[in-house]
Design a protein around this motif. Structure first.
Motif, PDB file in Angstrom:
ATOM      1  N   LEU A   1       0.830  -1.207   0.000  1.00 11.36           N
ATOM      2  CA  LEU A   1       0.000   0.000   0.000  1.00 11.36           C
ATOM      3  C   LEU A   1       0.867   1.261   0.000  1.00 11.36           C
ATOM      4  O   LEU A   1       0.550   2.256  -0.649  1.00 11.36           O
ATOM      5  CB  LEU A   1      -0.931   0.003   1.218  1.00 11.36           C
ATOM      6  N   PHE A   2       1.996   1.202   0.722  1.00 16.71           N
ATOM      7  CA  PHE A   2       2.919   2.338   0.735  1.00 16.71           C
ATOM      8  C   PHE A   2       3.519   2.541  -0.658  1.00 16.71           C
ATOM      9  O   PHE A   2       3.606   3.670  -1.152  1.00 16.71           O
ATOM     10  CB  PHE A   2       4.017   2.104   1.770  1.00 16.71           C
ATOM     11  N   GLN A   3       3.897   1.456  -1.312  1.00 22.00           N
ATOM     12  CA  GLN A   3       4.453   1.557  -2.662  1.00 22.00           C
ATOM     13  C   GLN A   3       3.412   2.072  -3.653  1.00 22.00           C
ATOM     14  O   GLN A   3       3.733   2.851  -4.562  1.00 22.00           O
ATOM     15  CB  GLN A   3       5.006   0.199  -3.102  1.00 22.00           C
ATOM     16  N   ASN A   4       2.148   1.648  -3.486  1.00 24.92           N
ATOM     17  CA  ASN A   4       1.078   2.134  -4.366  1.00 24.92           C
ATOM     18  C   ASN A   4       0.899   3.641  -4.204  1.00 24.92           C
ATOM     19  O   ASN A   4       0.644   4.361  -5.176  1.00 24.92           O
ATOM     20  CB  ASN A   4      -0.242   1.429  -4.052  1.00 24.92           C
ATOM     21  N   TYR A   5       1.044   4.110  -2.955  1.00 24.65           N
ATOM     22  CA  TYR A   5       0.961   5.550  -2.709  1.00 24.65           C
ATOM     23  C   TYR A   5       2.055   6.285  -3.484  1.00 24.65           C
ATOM     24  O   TYR A   5       1.804   7.333  -4.106  1.00 24.65           O
ATOM     25  CB  TYR A   5       1.098   5.826  -1.200  1.00 24.65           C
ATOM     26  N   LEU A   6       3.271   5.741  -3.487  1.00 22.42           N
ATOM     27  CA  LEU A   6       4.375   6.376  -4.205  1.00 22.42           C
ATOM     28  C   LEU A   6       4.161   6.329  -5.720  1.00 22.42           C
ATOM     29  O   LEU A   6       4.513   7.265  -6.438  1.00 22.42           O
ATOM     30  CB  LEU A   6       5.700   5.691  -3.843  1.00 22.42           C
ATOM     31  N   LYS A   7       3.585   5.228  -6.186  1.00 25.90           N
ATOM     32  CA  LYS A   7       3.351   5.062  -7.631  1.00 25.90           C
ATOM     33  C   LYS A   7       2.279   6.005  -8.154  1.00 25.90           C
ATOM     34  O   LYS A   7       2.378   6.522  -9.266  1.00 25.90           O
ATOM     35  CB  LYS A   7       2.923   3.621  -7.936  1.00 25.90           C
ATOM     36  N   THR A   8       1.249   6.211  -7.365  1.00 25.84           N
ATOM     37  CA  THR A   8       0.066   6.937  -7.859  1.00 25.84           C
ATOM     38  C   THR A   8      -0.031   8.379  -7.361  1.00 25.84           C
ATOM     39  O   THR A   8      -0.876   9.134  -7.806  1.00 25.84           O
ATOM     40  CB  THR A   8      -1.221   6.192  -7.443  1.00 25.84           C
ATOM     41  N   GLY A   9       0.830   8.761  -6.433  1.00 21.05           N
ATOM     42  CA  GLY A   9       0.760  10.104  -5.869  1.00 21.05           C
ATOM     43  C   GLY A   9       1.178  11.177  -6.859  1.00 21.05           C
ATOM     44  O   GLY A   9       1.860  10.911  -7.848  1.00 21.05           O
TER      45      GLY A   9
END
Length: 450
Positions: free
Chosen positions: A415-423
């Motif tokens: 979820l943290f990586q998804n935040y970085l990918k989509t932010g």
């Protein structure tokens, strides 16, 4: 010498093994697990154990010394065999003192800044071709190993860690060095699993000044009130030199240091790093480098590995990573990045990874440490909390501790990586602060995501 390392794969231990091997000593070692970069570096020097594990048969009376790493436990079978044979067993710092007892020992101590200050000093000495023995805790550009030992050099430069020496020697490492010249950078409670109270932690630094040789020199950060009090009451050093943050200014994302020769652009930034620089200058002067030569060399210092290291600059979006995890360092690093890039959105990502940072009582020490960030992220692993046998923590406790109005808490690496990918990080600075890796974050991929 014939030397055997118990737990050869440690960051400091493998560097010492490489240094002794380079010096011409006969080196062997064991460990139950060795990770990169230690593994490749030991393999290249033909020092990597053929198989992992502990092998008492490696311990014989032919050995001149056994060096015991902090990772090895009291019941280690190789340690027990060495004790049975009556061999000389050294902790890592004990051995370094033995190697430098006839040299001028320069020890850099403090809760924070010591790696950077030691690296700065080493960089300046190296720039001016001044040969010294040394031990520093971070990899520096231009150096193959971060431990260097010779018979002929006059000085030994040591990073003075306050953590324990070994399973059978529970003294803080920096109590063993007996410095001729020492520096104290700053004191902020850390290692609470070893030093249960702030008073107990402070006492270790008083004992450090008591361990200095008679007639020694103490350089200290006068902006830290606890350091100032300890330094002024110290009786062993006869010369004391206080230092403070020098004048500097930031212009268009570049830091300029005010010097007698004029305004000088430097590659490092942040008030805490400029404070470190002032301490390093005093030490270099005591080691024979004059002020003008110090400034010439320090202008090219880009920082120690993992200390405010730039990951990327993509279309005006920057990413940095820093080893910061203690409250004082987190606050200083976050403030430094915002000061350097005031017009950019600062996203500060902190991983709670150490024993201290995951302790529910110590968590309160992090209040307002991320205040300089526009957006704050705190990541931690509930599994790490369980493995350290600590009381469980939740997002509410973290929010209450940090007191940041724009805080997100992540416990799931994906979820943290998804935040970085989509932010949306246009014209932003993303600052990663941790001694871990956020549950497996690949920083090379971060470059692609932003």
């Amino acid at each position: 010498m014939r030397v055997h390392f118990i737990a050869i794969g440690g960051s400091a231990m493998h560097n010492l093994a490489l240094a002794l091997n380079e010096k011409g000593d006969e080196v062997t070692g064991s460990d139950d697990a060795i990770f990169e970069p230690s593994k490749s570096r030991l393999e290249k020097a033909d020092l990597l154990p053929e198989e992992m594990g502990w092998f008492p048969e490696k311990i014989t009376s032919a050995l001149d010394a056994v060096i015991l790493g902090m990772h090895a436990k009291e019941d280690n079978p190789e340690l027990q065999k060495a004790q049975e044979l009556g061999l000389k067993i050294y902790s890592y710092p004990e051995f370094l003192f033995e190697q430098s007892k006839d040299k001028t020992r320069v020890v850099i101590g403090g809760s924070h800044g010591k790696t950077t200050i030691t690296s700065m000093i080493l960089h300046v000495l190296h720039y001016h071709d001044k040969e010294v023995d040394f031990m520093v805790g971070a990899q520096l550009e231009g150096f193959d190993t971060m431990v260097h030992l010779t018979d002929e050099n006059d000085f030994m430069l040591l990073e003075g860690d306050e953590y324990l020496s070994s399973a059978i020697d529970l003294r803080p490492k920096f109590h063993l060095y007996q410095p001729n010249i020492a520096l104290l950078s700053g004191i902020a409670w850390d290692h609470i699993n070893v030093f249960p109270s702030f008073e107990n932690y402070i006492e270790q630094f008083k004992l450090f000044t008591d361990s200095m040789v008679n007639g020694s020199i103490l350089v200290y950060n006068e902006e830290d009130p606890i350091v100032k009090e300890i330094a002024e009451s110290a009786t062993k050093p006869t010369r004391k030199h206080p230092y403070s943050t020098p004048e500097y200014f930031v212009e268009n994302g570049e830091t300029y240091l005010k010097t007698p020769e004029g305004d000088m652009p430097i590659e490092i930034f942040g008030e805490h790093n400029l404070n470190n620089l002032a301490g390093a200058k005093w030490i270099c002067q005591h080691m024979g480098i004059d002020e003008e030569d110090f400034y010439e060399a320090i202008a090219t210092f880009s920082g120690a590995s993992k200390r405010l290291e730039k990951i990327c600059d993509v279309r005006g979006t920057l990413a940095y990573k820093d080893f910061a995890h203690s409250p004082s360092k987190v606050k200083a690093t976050t403030k430094a990045v915002k000061e350097q890039f005031p017009k950019k959105q600062l996203v500060a990502c902190l991983e709670l990874h150490t024993y201290s940072s995951l302790d529910t009582k110590f968590l309160q020490q992090y209040e307002k440490t991320l205040a300089a960030a526009d957006e704050a992220i705190v990541f931690y692993s509930p599994e790490a909390v369980r493995l350290k046998k600590l009381q469980e923590i939740d997002a509410t406790q973290i929010e209450e501790a940090f007191q940041h109005k724009n805080l997100k808490v992540y416990t799931n690496p994906q979820l943290f990586q998804n935040y970085l990918k989509t932010g949306s990080f246009a014209n932003a600075v993303i600052l990663f602060m941790s001694s871990g890796n956020y549950g497996g974050l690949d920083f090379e991929q971060v470059k692609e995501w932003i």
